[in-house]
Structures are given as C-alpha cells and as structure tokens.
Design an enzyme around this catalytic site. Sequence first.
Site, PDB file in Angstrom:
ATOM      1  N   HIS A  19      -2.728  -1.289  -3.096  1.00  0.00           N
ATOM      2  CA  HIS A  19      -1.614  -0.601  -3.917  1.00  0.00           C
ATOM      3  C   HIS A  19      -0.769  -0.463  -4.062  1.00  0.00           C
ATOM      4  O   HIS A  19       0.830   0.906  -3.962  1.00  0.00           O
ATOM      5  CB  HIS A  19      -2.071   0.962  -3.415  1.00  0.00           C
TER       6      HIS A  19
ATOM      7  N   LYS B   7       7.607  13.474  -4.274  1.00  0.00           N
ATOM      8  CA  LYS B   7       6.919  12.015  -3.644  1.00  0.00           C
ATOM      9  C   LYS B   7       7.832  12.186  -2.703  1.00  0.00           C
ATOM     10  O   LYS B   7       9.016  12.160  -1.929  1.00  0.00           O
ATOM     11  CB  LYS B   7       6.869  11.689  -4.473  1.00  0.00           C
ATOM     12  N   ARG B   8       7.342  10.337  -1.961  1.00  0.00           N
ATOM     13  CA  ARG B   8       8.104  10.225  -0.951  1.00  0.00           C
ATOM     14  C   ARG B   8       9.017   9.611  -1.799  1.00  0.00           C
ATOM     15  O   ARG B   8       9.171   9.505  -2.801  1.00  0.00           O
ATOM     16  CB  ARG B   8       7.160   8.908  -0.408  1.00  0.00           C
TER      17      ARG B   8
ATOM     18  N   LYS C 110      11.069   5.128  -7.594  1.00  0.00           N
ATOM     19  CA  LYS C 110      11.026   5.894  -8.006  1.00  0.00           C
ATOM     20  C   LYS C 110      11.751   6.257  -8.705  1.00  0.00           C
ATOM     21  O   LYS C 110      11.793   7.997  -9.112  1.00  0.00           O
ATOM     22  CB  LYS C 110       9.954   6.696  -6.837  1.00  0.00           C
TER      23      LYS C 110
ATOM     24  N   THR D 272      -0.224   9.970  -8.202  1.00  0.00           N
ATOM     25  CA  THR D 272      -1.516  10.821  -8.257  1.00  0.00           C
ATOM     26  C   THR D 272      -1.210  12.278  -8.571  1.00  0.00           C
ATOM     27  O   THR D 272      -1.615  13.510  -8.955  1.00  0.00           O
ATOM     28  CB  THR D 272      -1.826  10.829  -7.492  1.00  0.00           C
TER      29      THR D 272
ATOM     30  N   LYS E 295      -1.845  15.799 -10.355  1.00  0.00           N
ATOM     31  CA  LYS E 295      -2.237  17.060  -9.566  1.00  0.00           C
ATOM     32  C   LYS E 295      -1.378  18.192 -10.609  1.00  0.00           C
ATOM     33  O   LYS E 295      -1.210  18.797 -11.309  1.00  0.00           O
ATOM     34  CB  LYS E 295      -1.525  17.417  -8.739  1.00  0.00           C
TER      35      LYS E 295
HETATM   36  C1  26W Z   1       2.918  -1.566   5.140  1.00  0.00           C
HETATM   37  C2  26W Z   1       3.711  -0.488   5.420  1.00  0.00           C
HETATM   38  C3  26W Z   1       3.510   0.253   4.085  1.00  0.00           C
HETATM   39  C4  26W Z   1       2.486   1.113   4.328  1.00  0.00           C
HETATM   40  C5  26W Z   1       1.972   2.670   3.712  1.00  0.00           C
HETATM   41  C6  26W Z   1       3.791   0.657   3.183  1.00  0.00           C
HETATM   42  C7  26W Z   1       3.486   1.480   2.144  1.00  0.00           C
HETATM   43  C8  26W Z   1       2.811   2.710   2.389  1.00  0.00           C
HETATM   44  C9  26W Z   1       2.460   3.784   1.043  1.00  0.00           C
HETATM   45  C10 26W Z   1       2.312   5.016   1.280  1.00  0.00           C
HETATM   46  C11 26W Z   1       1.132   2.919   0.133  1.00  0.00           C
HETATM   47  C12 26W Z   1       1.386   4.263  -1.028  1.00  0.00           C
HETATM   48  O1  26W Z   1       1.165   5.575  -0.002  1.00  0.00           O
HETATM   49  N1  26W Z   1       0.596   3.525  -2.019  1.00  0.00           N
HETATM   50  C13 26W Z   1       0.847   4.654  -3.193  1.00  0.00           C
HETATM   51  O2  26W Z   1      -0.654   4.549  -2.961  1.00  0.00           O
HETATM   52  C14 26W Z   1      -1.242   5.584  -4.106  1.00  0.00           C
HETATM   53  C15 26W Z   1      -2.820   5.457  -4.251  1.00  0.00           C
HETATM   54  O3  26W Z   1      -3.574   4.832  -4.646  1.00  0.00           O
HETATM   55  C16 26W Z   1      -0.154   5.547  -5.866  1.00  0.00           C
HETATM   56  O4  26W Z   1      -0.853   6.219  -6.756  1.00  0.00           O
HETATM   57  C17 26W Z   1       1.121   4.929  -4.934  1.00  0.00           C
HETATM   58  O5  26W Z   1       1.749   4.763  -6.813  1.00  0.00           O
HETATM   59  C18 26W Z   1       1.585   4.070  -3.874  1.00  0.00           C
HETATM   60  O6  26W Z   1       2.585   3.762  -4.268  1.00  0.00           O
END
Ligand code: 26W
Length: 809
Positions: A354, A545-546, A551, A653, A657
């Site tokens: 991801h 979003k985060r 971003k 995503t 939406k």
């Molecule tokens: C290792 C720690 C960690 C854990 C989670 C680092 C980063 C994350 C994020 C929260 C991962 C995440 O949510 N990625 C997003 O995944 C979505 C689903 O595939 C994508 O649409 C987004 O572009 C991506 O940022």
Amino acid sequence: MNAPLSDSLAARVERHLLHTVGVAPADAGPLALMTAVSQAARAELSRRWVATDASDRALKARRVCYLSMEFLIGRSLGNALDALGLNEAAEGSVGSHARQLEDIESREPDAALGNGGLGRLAACFLDSMAALGLPSYGYGIRYEFGMFAQRIVGGRQVEQPDPWLEDGTPWEFPRPDVHYPVRFGGWVERPESPDAQPVWRHAGEVSAKAYDHVIPGHGTERVSTLRLWKAAAPAHIDLAAFNSGDYARAAEFKNQFENISWVLYPNDSTPAGRELRLKQEYFFTSASIQDIVARHRAEHGRLSNLADKVAIHLNDTHPAIGVAELMRLLVDEHGVSWAAAWDITRRTFSYTNHTLMPEALETWPVSLMQQVLPRHLEIIFRINAELMALAQATRPGDVDFMRRLSLIDETGERRVRMANLSIVGSHTVNGVSKLHSDLLVETIFKDFTVLWPDRFTNMTNGITPRRWLAQANPGLSALLDARIGTGWRRDLMQLQRLKPLAEDAAFRAEFRAIKRANKQRLAALIERTTGVVVSPDSLFDVQVKRIHEYKRQLLNVLQVVHRYQAILANPDAPVVPRVVVFAGKAASSYHTAKSIIRLIHDVGAVINRDPRVGDRLKLVFIPNYGVSVAETIMPAADLSEQISTAGTEASGTGNMKLALNGALTIGTDDGANIEIRQAVGDDNIFIFGQLTHEVTALRAAGYQPMRIADGDPALQAVLDSIAAGAFNPDEPARYRGLIDSLLWGGDHYLLLADFAAYVAAQARVDALYRDAEAWSHKAVLNVAGMGGFSSDRTIREYAERIWRVAGQA
Ligand code: 26W
C-alpha cells in the site's frame, strides 16, 4: 425457521427492550432502543451466520482469510438493517417510541479499529466478500481503545482513548471456546539428534481469545466473519501481591500481557512502543494462522492440502511474520519437511503493498526480533539463505543484486525487511492502482521481477456502494432508484445509465437540490463541531484524509491564504464563495503533521472572523475524522481535493467516495486519480501539476524551491505572511520552521513547484462553478462514470486471479 421478520420486528424490539436491555418499553430512551433494534437484527444475522458456516463446511469450500492490522468498520446498525431489508420496519418500530431511526443509529459508537485508507479498504472488502458469497474470514485485533479519538484544544490535536467498547457492543459474538496461546521471547534449543526439531523455549505466553463480528451480505443470505483477537493474561491478577497490599504490582502483571490489544499503533517513537507493535503484529497473525490450521485439520485431517483449501492474504506487511509462523507450525509442530512446508506456504500467501515511500516500508531490527521471536528469526535466516542462493545462481557475482534482495538490510543496524519477506513468501504481489503497481515493479520491487516476473500484478482499489452511496446518501440513492432502478447497489456499472440524464435539465435540478440538502446537513455538523456558521450556497471544497506531508494539506492551506489575500487586495471583485473543509488525524508522534493541523486552525480563526471576508471564504477543520463523519462529508462535497505529489499516493479511496457522490476532483496525476480521470473523462476533472517522471527528473536535476518563490510574487506573499506570523501574532515564529522546510529544506514534496498550476486549476474550478448547469452536468457524469470503482469489482478480481475462491449462492 425463517419467520417473516419484518412483520414482527416491532414485537422483537419490544421483547429485547424488556428481556435484553431491561427497561420497560414505555421508558426506553434512544440508547436502549439502539441496543434493542441491534439485538433484533443480530438474531437474524446469527441465523444467517450459522447457515453460511454449515454450508461452507458441508462443501469443504476453499476460503480466503484476509489478515489486516486495521478494520475501519464504522457503525453496524444501519448497514445491518439495510442488508436485512429491515429499514422500514425499524423506522416504524422506533417511530412508535416517537423517535427517528437516524437519531437511534447515531447513538452507536464507530468501530474505529484503524488509521487510514488501508483499514477502510479492509472493511469495504469484507462487505464485498459477503455480498459476493465468498467463503471468507477477516482477521484482526479487537483494540479496546481503537487508535485514538481526536480532540482539538486551542487549535491543537490532542489524542484521547476511544473507549468504543465501554458500554458493550451488540455486534460481537464472544467465542470463549476459541483461544490460542501466543508465545514470546526465550531461546531455541537444538536437540542432539539431527532428525529432531528445534525447540523454542519461550519466556512468556498470552492467550488470544476470539470475538466474531458478523458481516452481513447485501442481496444475499450469506455473511462473512470478522474474527478479532483479544489478549488475555495467563492468570488474572497476582493474588499474592494483592494480598500483601501491593495493588499496583498485582495489576501490572495482567496489563503487561493485555496491553497488546489496547490500542492501535502505540506511539512507535519509543523502544517500548516499537516492541509492543511487533508483539501486536505477531499476536494477531499467530492466533489467526493457528486458527486456520486448526480448522483445516478438523475439516480435512491433514495439512498437505492446505494451499488448495485456504488463501491467506497479507494486507500490507503488518502480518508478514505469518510467513515464518506458518513455516514454524508446519515444520516444528506438525513435522512437515522444510521443502514441503515452503511449497505449502508459498502457495498459500498473497500480499498487497500500500505504499511506495521507502521510509514507510516496515523493517524490524534483527536484535529486537532475536529477543521477541528467536525461532522466527532463524526461519527467516534460512529462507534468506535459499533466496541468496537463487540470487547468486541468477546473477553470479552480482553482490549488489543480492544486497538489495536480501531479507536483511545490512546497512547500519541490521534489520529484517518485511516487504521482502512478504514477496518471497507469496505467490502473488499486487499494488492498488495502475500507476502504483507499475511503479512497484519499476522501482522498489524491481530486483524481484528478475527472479519472478509473473508474481506482480495490479488490483485497483474500490469502495462499497452500499455504505458510500446507499447509506450515506439516501437522497441521491432515491433519485437513482427512481431513474435507473435499484440494481446499482449490487452492479455499480449500472450507473452508466445516468449518462443521458446529465443532459436532462429537470434531472440536474433534482440532483442539485439533493446536493444542497446534503450541504445543509454538513453545515449543521460544522456548526456543531467547530462553531463556525457556513452557507450551503458556497462551494464546498473538501480535503479529508490522514494528515501527511505527501498528501499536501499544506499546499491547500497556501492556496487558501492566497485566496484570502486576493479578496483583501480586491474587495470588489466578484468571487465564488467557498467553504474549505479539512478533516483527518495526524499520527501522535508526527510533529510536522500536527503543526499543519494547528496552522489550519490559526489561518481559519483569522479568516473566519474577518468582517471584510464574510461568506466569501471560510476555513474549517472538522475534528475526529472517521467513517461516520465521512458519511456526512462525502455526500455534501462539491470539490474533492486529491493533490498528493505525483508518484506518492498508492491509490486513494476518498477520491472514489467523493466522485461517487457527485463531487468534481481537483487532483494530481497520481494513484487512482488517473483511472478516475479515464472513467469520467478529461473534461470532467481538474488535473494539474508535475507528472511522476517530472517529479523524479526535477529532484534529480537539483530542485530549487527558493527560485520558484523568487519568481512568483503571489506565492512569496503567502509564504511571507505565514512565516511572519500573520495568523498567530501571539507567537509569530510558530510556522517559521514549516515555511523554512519549503524554502530552505528542499521542499521534498514539491509544493512550490505545483503551486502556480494548482492556483490556476482552482481558478478554472471557480469559473465552472459560476455556471450551475454546467457544473451539475459534469457532476452527474462523475457519478455515471464511477461504476468501475465498486469494491465488488475489486474483490471479484482478487477472487478470480489471486485467491481462486468461488462465490457460493
Ligand atoms: C508501518 C506503519 C504504517 C501503518 C499504516 C504506516 C502507514 C500506514 C497507512 C495508514 C497505510 C494506508 O492506509 N495506506 C493507504 O492505503 C490505501 C488503501 O490501499 C490507499 O488508497 C492509500 O493511497 C494509502 O495511503
């Protein structure tokens, strides 16, 4: 058996009020009603769960198990009633208590067991697996406090525990008979005899207890299961310590184990936090794989056919230790030979990546793994030895090739690369949008394509239309039902039938009226949560979003400040009134992201109170972004901000939406924006900025942000005002560092390089919005084009091409 539930729902609710909740129906408040209606729905879901399970067992069906550290389920009641076709009956039932169903549903806390898009994707996928009738399990952690609840105090993010289970939840089924030991620490003993297996003398053990959530399938009686694990200490309290009056020590013992399932992502800026996170990953992965193996043995009596009956999917690398865990179980506990075990393992796992950003790829120090999981580390070394032999055979003498492939990063402190482990242990690896999947094989995973060219593929993300259209946007759903029928819920491609209706002025007027009502609803939420009054006649411009530098929420803020300055400089110029909406959480240890949240608040406080501006510009930050907040925001947006630096957003995503609910996208050529552009047409989207290869070239050529600012007086004015403290006179230097990181710190995400193009694209947005007919024409075409972004399409692709699991009727 299958009583016509709708007739008796009201009666069932009354019975649950009396028997389950324990109140006289006449005295039932909204919370009691929420529980009673939920219990009535739960009973029917339980019946469906039992039937689905029996049928899958009778067929010895091949199943998919989706392992994910995160599931952002949100609320369950509305979704369950929808799937059961009980909405009207429930309205009637709570109506007889002089309540509205919407009000009852809003009493349910969100199950917010996640952080971002990855977690919500997992929830959308479960919905689609159930709808498509796939024999399927989701596996994760039952976090007692979710991630955190975000409060804003004085413009700053404050994290608080999110005690979503405090009052119990009607949606889980505790399974006291399903529990597994999960062990940590200790050492590995090698028996004298060469045939005997090594023995892991572990130092600690915690019990993983199963709690199931039924995932209803829409348009089918089948359901899916989300099994979440809770950590339980081997003994309750240290009674000896308690009896001697040392209550702190008595509880410490328990907490030391049970904190594994307290919160998602404990602040990993400390060594203790990092160790806890590794334990969490192993905890849920081990319990899940033990469960899979136990059920397989019960059903088939042997393990040799495991890969034929189970597909295990790794949602990013968080469960990657599962590769070593399955090897350990097969080899150490079930006596399977290494070679046979490796063959089973590799045919069982698949993995989704991801993120491309190297700093976000998980690695664990070898020393930490040695301490927490000594036997797994040995297994990883052995897998690596075989990998290195293959690399050497493929490119003899190419030491750099071997270094890059290795499961162990040897530069500096030795670390285990979890992405490399996932690739080696999986038969298929995918990215989440076309661009992202292409970049994976061109960049970070390139060396692996030399070994296994066919292992890599793309699965473009999707979203469930049930939650993100049918439930979130009842107004638009009703319009669609009336004009194109109700089939879009299960076959989103039917939205194409809207295309001719974009030409129909009466249809567009209805569409606009629905959007306006949704904006009124959001305006009320904004006022309730921020105190700011906004006009629903403004353009609602949304970035939710985060909070992360890539971003580029900060680029949006720069644009807002520019807009503000333009209004002050030209007070009589006509402007399109705008409400700029932000929402999102910053990771608790991510200081820059938190600083951006504070800047949004500071800038908003000045603009929103400036009488010279009035309704022409408002800037708000809605606190505690999550699934339920998103369900109010998505239907109300006019403009969707998807402005990540090209090549950084794996997919997105939220972009899907928002477009599905009729927002136009302003975005970069990144992630799924590219596929959205193809689906809705170039004329119906605002794309701007550097392309991925231009970003690469610009960085390589020595990007000089200072030069861009020097050549752009408007940009210079924006940066100057923020740096000088125009929005925070109480502490003028507050954002000096943030602005310096752009001008002098290299501007890693190229905000300044894209600023002019972004402002120009925003001007095109304003021009179009002035023409309400033209705008709604494009908005309708956006909805019409989004059929391909249903998670049903995504899951069908996974099921056919990766999991080889068939839907059951
Ligand atoms: C290792 C720690 C960690 C854990 C989670 C680092 C980063 C994350 C994020 C929260 C991962 C995440 O949510 N990625 C997003 O995944 C979505 C689903 O595939 C994508 O649409 C987004 O572009 C991506 O940022």
